[in-house]
Design an enzyme around this catalytic site. Structure first.
Site, PDB file in Angstrom:
ATOM      1  N   ARG A 107      27.594 -42.359  62.360  1.00 52.13           N
ATOM      2  CA  ARG A 107      28.604 -41.620  63.143  1.00 52.13           C
ATOM      3  C   ARG A 107      29.718 -41.260  62.177  1.00 52.13           C
ATOM      4  O   ARG A 107      30.315 -42.143  61.555  1.00 52.13           O
ATOM      5  CB  ARG A 107      29.140 -42.478  64.285  1.00 52.13           C
ATOM      6  CG  ARG A 107      30.415 -41.895  64.889  1.00 52.13           C
ATOM      7  CD  ARG A 107      30.852 -42.578  66.160  1.00 52.13           C
ATOM      8  NE  ARG A 107      29.958 -42.251  67.258  1.00 52.13           N
ATOM      9  CZ  ARG A 107      30.247 -42.473  68.538  1.00 52.13           C
ATOM     10  NH1 ARG A 107      31.390 -43.036  68.883  1.00 52.13           N
ATOM     11  NH2 ARG A 107      29.392 -42.141  69.479  1.00 52.13           N
ATOM     12  N   HIS A 134      26.351 -34.235  69.260  1.00 55.22           N
ATOM     13  CA  HIS A 134      26.086 -35.634  69.689  1.00 55.22           C
ATOM     14  C   HIS A 134      24.700 -35.688  70.351  1.00 55.22           C
ATOM     15  O   HIS A 134      24.575 -35.864  71.560  1.00 55.22           O
ATOM     16  CB  HIS A 134      27.176 -36.073  70.668  1.00 55.22           C
ATOM     17  CG  HIS A 134      27.245 -37.549  70.908  1.00 55.22           C
ATOM     18  ND1 HIS A 134      26.448 -38.467  70.266  1.00 55.22           N
ATOM     19  CD2 HIS A 134      28.034 -38.282  71.751  1.00 55.22           C
ATOM     20  CE1 HIS A 134      26.747 -39.695  70.685  1.00 55.22           C
ATOM     21  NE2 HIS A 134      27.693 -39.609  71.591  1.00 55.22           N
ATOM     22  N   GLN A 137      23.336 -38.661  72.730  1.00 56.67           N
ATOM     23  CA  GLN A 137      23.933 -38.639  74.061  1.00 56.67           C
ATOM     24  C   GLN A 137      23.149 -37.714  74.990  1.00 56.67           C
ATOM     25  O   GLN A 137      22.838 -38.073  76.132  1.00 56.67           O
ATOM     26  CB  GLN A 137      25.386 -38.151  73.967  1.00 56.67           C
ATOM     27  CG  GLN A 137      26.071 -38.087  75.312  1.00 56.67           C
ATOM     28  CD  GLN A 137      26.235 -39.459  75.934  1.00 56.67           C
ATOM     29  OE1 GLN A 137      26.757 -40.356  75.296  1.00 56.67           O
ATOM     30  NE2 GLN A 137      25.766 -39.637  77.159  1.00 56.67           N
ATOM     31  N   ASP A 225      33.684 -34.117  79.823  1.00 58.68           N
ATOM     32  CA  ASP A 225      33.959 -35.010  78.692  1.00 58.68           C
ATOM     33  C   ASP A 225      35.474 -35.030  78.481  1.00 58.68           C
ATOM     34  O   ASP A 225      36.203 -34.197  79.043  1.00 58.68           O
ATOM     35  CB  ASP A 225      33.215 -34.512  77.436  1.00 58.68           C
ATOM     36  CG  ASP A 225      33.308 -35.490  76.255  1.00 58.68           C
ATOM     37  OD1 ASP A 225      33.712 -36.658  76.455  1.00 58.68           O
ATOM     38  OD2 ASP A 225      32.981 -35.066  75.120  1.00 58.68           O
ATOM     39  N   CYS A 266      29.723 -38.570  79.258  1.00 53.15           N
ATOM     40  CA  CYS A 266      29.187 -39.435  78.198  1.00 53.15           C
ATOM     41  C   CYS A 266      29.967 -40.742  78.074  1.00 53.15           C
ATOM     42  O   CYS A 266      29.453 -41.714  77.548  1.00 53.15           O
ATOM     43  CB  CYS A 266      29.173 -38.693  76.876  1.00 53.15           C
ATOM     44  SG  CYS A 266      30.811 -38.223  76.270  1.00 53.15           S
ATOM     45  N   ARG A 294      21.247 -44.547  77.072  1.00 57.11           N
ATOM     46  CA  ARG A 294      21.440 -44.446  75.622  1.00 57.11           C
ATOM     47  C   ARG A 294      20.501 -45.429  74.928  1.00 57.11           C
ATOM     48  O   ARG A 294      19.870 -45.106  73.916  1.00 57.11           O
ATOM     49  CB  ARG A 294      22.896 -44.780  75.245  1.00 57.11           C
ATOM     50  CG  ARG A 294      23.953 -43.799  75.739  1.00 57.11           C
ATOM     51  CD  ARG A 294      23.843 -42.450  75.068  1.00 57.11           C
ATOM     52  NE  ARG A 294      23.940 -42.552  73.628  1.00 57.11           N
ATOM     53  CZ  ARG A 294      25.089 -42.645  72.942  1.00 57.11           C
ATOM     54  NH1 ARG A 294      26.245 -42.613  73.565  1.00 57.11           N
ATOM     55  NH2 ARG A 294      25.076 -42.719  71.620  1.00 57.11           N
TER      56      ARG A 294
HETATM   57  N1   CP Z   1      29.251 -41.805  74.599  1.00 61.03           N
HETATM   58  C1   CP Z   1      29.461 -42.430  73.430  1.00 61.03           C
HETATM   59  O1   CP Z   1      28.952 -42.047  72.402  1.00 61.03           O
HETATM   60  O2   CP Z   1      30.256 -43.546  73.517  1.00 61.03           O
HETATM   61  P1   CP Z   1      30.841 -44.386  72.302  1.00 61.03           P
HETATM   62  O3   CP Z   1      31.886 -43.535  71.621  1.00 61.03           O
HETATM   63  O4   CP Z   1      31.432 -45.598  72.962  1.00 61.03           O
HETATM   64  O5   CP Z   1      29.735 -44.732  71.362  1.00 61.03           O
HETATM   65  N1  NVA Z   2      33.726 -35.604  72.573  1.00 65.88           N
HETATM   66  C1  NVA Z   2      33.940 -37.016  72.407  1.00 65.88           C
HETATM   67  C2  NVA Z   2      32.684 -37.777  72.673  1.00 65.88           C
HETATM   68  C3  NVA Z   2      32.815 -39.262  72.594  1.00 65.88           C
HETATM   69  C4  NVA Z   2      31.536 -39.990  72.791  1.00 65.88           C
HETATM   70  C5  NVA Z   2      34.464 -37.294  71.009  1.00 65.88           C
HETATM   71  O1  NVA Z   2      33.928 -36.748  70.052  1.00 65.88           O
HETATM   72  O2  NVA Z   2      35.420 -38.055  70.895  1.00 65.88           O
END
Ligand code: CP
Ligand code: NVA
Length: 308
Positions: A107, A134, A137, A225, A266, A294
């Site tokens: 990530r 992502h 997700q 989101d 998400c 997930r």
């Molecule tokens: N939805 C998601 O990716 O959550 P986290 O940021 O907690 O991993």
């Molecule tokens: N759009 C959000 C998703 C988190 C899982 C971010 O990137 O922070």
């Protein structure tokens, strides 16, 4: 090399077989304790590195638990604690990590970090979120829709809010799983033209509608989101909130969707901002199934990557 970098970069037959396996694996371990091993131990003897340059709850825990359930071992690494965060190149990091582990999930912020990792690693790399996409997700989201309503093909999905990284992967999924997507949000926060074009060329109907109530008419699935993502500067928060307030998902908005429409997010959510608690905790919401999935979807993605 079976990397899992984006929904549109893995062919649709493989995506469908990943989700078939995810459903089967979820069913097979229903009712078992969380740490019980899966019967076939597909990751027995495998070591997985989970690298985080941004915060995470779901991705971190679900990947870690998933590896263990499949008989493998995992290590969770913070980018800031690695030499990666102190100037070692991504290419060198990828080559070194490949001598120790069988699979890397990362990530990160800029997509270029993910792509360079994938280019130089000798093991598969999974995208655990970048500023731009992502994919894990959205695999869980499609799985969750299938679980509750059957095939997502031809369904109307509505994205409310910021055309962000999760929205981008939803556009990729529209192309691959053949559903239609309506984006409703302010013009300043539209999704990337490149991704809209990709989904349209694949035959999906992609609409941009500025009026949220019009957009949600007849929706099978409504998705929201956060209004401020991890890569967005906090200095833009007030401007974003002002732009996005008309796109809050609340009961009045959901009333325009089909009576059996689902709601997804998400998570993490900001209750009473992008979505009200009445929707999050209401009958349309499948947000906690989505979070659980997930785990199952990513287990199947890891198996795909490792050819297991
Ligand atoms: N939805 C998601 O990716 O959550 P986290 O940021 O907690 O991993
Ligand atoms: N759009 C959000 C998703 C988190 C899982 C971010 O990137 O922070």
């Amino acid at each position: 090399m079976n990397h899992f970098l984006d929904v549109h970069k893995t062919d649709s037959a493989a995506l469908n077989s990943i989700l078939d396996q995810a459903h089967a694996m979820k069913t097979a371990r229903a009712g078992r304790p969380r740490a019980a091993l899966d019967d076939d131990l597909p990751l027995d003897g495998h070591m997985v590195a989970l690298i985080f340059e941004k915060p995470s709850t779901r991705t971190r825990v679900s990947f870690d638990v998933g590896v263990r359930q499949m008989g493998g071992q995992s290590m969770v690494l913070s980018g800031a604690d690695m030499q990666l965060g102190h100037g070692e190149t991504i290419a060198d990091t990828a080559r070194v990590m490949s001598r120790y582990v069988d699979l890397i999930m990362i990530r990160t912020f800029d997509e270029s970090v993910l792509l360079e990792m994938a280019e130089f690693a000798d093991v598969p790399v999974i995208n655990g979120l970048t500023d731009r996409t992502h994919p894990c997700q959205i695999m869980a989201d499609v799985m969750t829709y299938q679980e509750h309503r059957g095939s997502i093909k031809g369904k109307k999905v509505v994205w409310c809010g910021d055309g962000n990284n999760v929205c981008a992967s939803l556009l990729h999924a529209a192309a691959q799983f053949q559903f239609d997507l309506t984006f409703t949000g302010p013009a300043q926060l539209d999704p990337e033209d490149e991704f809209v074009g990709l989904a349209r060329r694949a035959g999906s109907t992609i609409q941009i509608e500025r009026d949220a109530e019009t957009a949600v008419q007849g929706a099978d699935l409504v998705v929201a989101d956060t209004w401020v993502s991890m890569h967005d500067s906090q200095s833009t928060k007030e401007r974003r909130h002002n732009l996005l307030r008309p796109y809050q998902v609340n009961d009045a908005l959901m009333a325009h969707a089909k009576p059996d429409a689902l709601f997804m997010h998400c998570l993490p959510a900001h209750r009473e901002e992008e979505v009200t608690s009445s929707v999050m905790d209401g009958p349309a919401s499948v947000i906690f199934d989505e979070a659980e999935n997930r785990l199952h979807a990513q287990k199947a993605i890891m198996r795909h990557c490792l050819g297991k």
